[in-house]
Write a protein that holds these residues in place. Sequence first.
Motif, PDB file in Angstrom:
ATOM      1  N   PHE A 191       0.839  -1.196   0.000  1.00 57.74           N
ATOM      2  CA  PHE A 191       0.000   0.000   0.000  1.00 57.74           C
ATOM      3  C   PHE A 191       0.878   1.252   0.000  1.00 57.74           C
ATOM      4  O   PHE A 191       1.969   1.256   0.578  1.00 57.74           O
ATOM      5  N   ALA A 192       0.372   2.299  -0.625  1.00 51.22           N
ATOM      6  CA  ALA A 192       0.954   3.618  -0.418  1.00 51.22           C
ATOM      7  C   ALA A 192       0.509   4.107   0.958  1.00 51.22           C
ATOM      8  O   ALA A 192      -0.629   3.860   1.362  1.00 51.22           O
ATOM      9  N   VAL A 193       1.380   4.780   1.672  1.00 51.89           N
ATOM     10  CA  VAL A 193       1.083   5.225   3.036  1.00 51.89           C
ATOM     11  C   VAL A 193       1.497   6.686   3.184  1.00 51.89           C
ATOM     12  O   VAL A 193       2.629   7.051   2.875  1.00 51.89           O
ATOM     13  N   GLU A 194       0.556   7.496   3.674  1.00 52.83           N
ATOM     14  CA  GLU A 194       0.819   8.922   3.877  1.00 52.83           C
ATOM     15  C   GLU A 194       0.367   9.321   5.279  1.00 52.83           C
ATOM     16  O   GLU A 194      -0.740   8.981   5.706  1.00 52.83           O
ATOM     17  N   ASP A 195       1.232  10.015   6.000  1.00 57.25           N
ATOM     18  CA  ASP A 195       0.881  10.540   7.322  1.00 57.25           C
ATOM     19  C   ASP A 195       0.107  11.838   7.097  1.00 57.25           C
ATOM     20  O   ASP A 195       0.685  12.862   6.728  1.00 57.25           O
TER      21      ASP A 195
END
Length: 218
Positions: A191-195
């Motif tokens: 998965f792409a993960v962004e905070d």
Amino acid sequence: MALVPYVESPLPALSKLHNSSVQFRFVNRELRLAQDWKKFGVAAVVWDAAVVLCMYLELGKVDLKGKEVIELGAGTGLVGIVAALLGARVTITDRKPALDFLSANVKANIPADSQGTAQVSELSWGEALERYPAAGFDVVLGADIVYLEDTFVQLLGTLEHLCSDSTVVLLACKIRYERDTDFLALLRQRFAVEDVHYDPERDIHVYKSWKLSPDRDL
């Protein structure tokens, strides 16, 4: 969510977890949720990650109205309840021993004429996933569900089953230990993960994730 009974803590910061109920105001409604630390431990109290995720949902950065949403490891059900009040059709899940407790909170906090917007269902990660439609949800929610390393592979497999290329995953958590960052590293393999949000007072991050796909604009 694991059902782990804990002994009562003398720490003032944790004393609120031993209250039999807690009250919040979300979506212009007063919500009161039962807690039962002595019987169910971590599965039956409202953790800060759930509160912060609800606050983030209220910001409206992710459209929930009319969306198919599932909450994993729901515990008291606060996040799923707020998502339903924001207009989503929500499946609120946890392990079987927590379901009666969870159902009571959902029934008590969703108006009678809107009870159909939220259903409570059993889900142990990685098990009997065929009961849930593959790639069948627009949004997947999880608050403080990343803490048992033994469940990471099953949790990731569950996310892969539930998510299409367009599904948004929102995970709220406190980074306490190296294993928490280990899960994020594992998640980033698929998965792409962004905070996308950080609450400094509670030290809680909200991570937005979506399946890696060459056809999806990151």
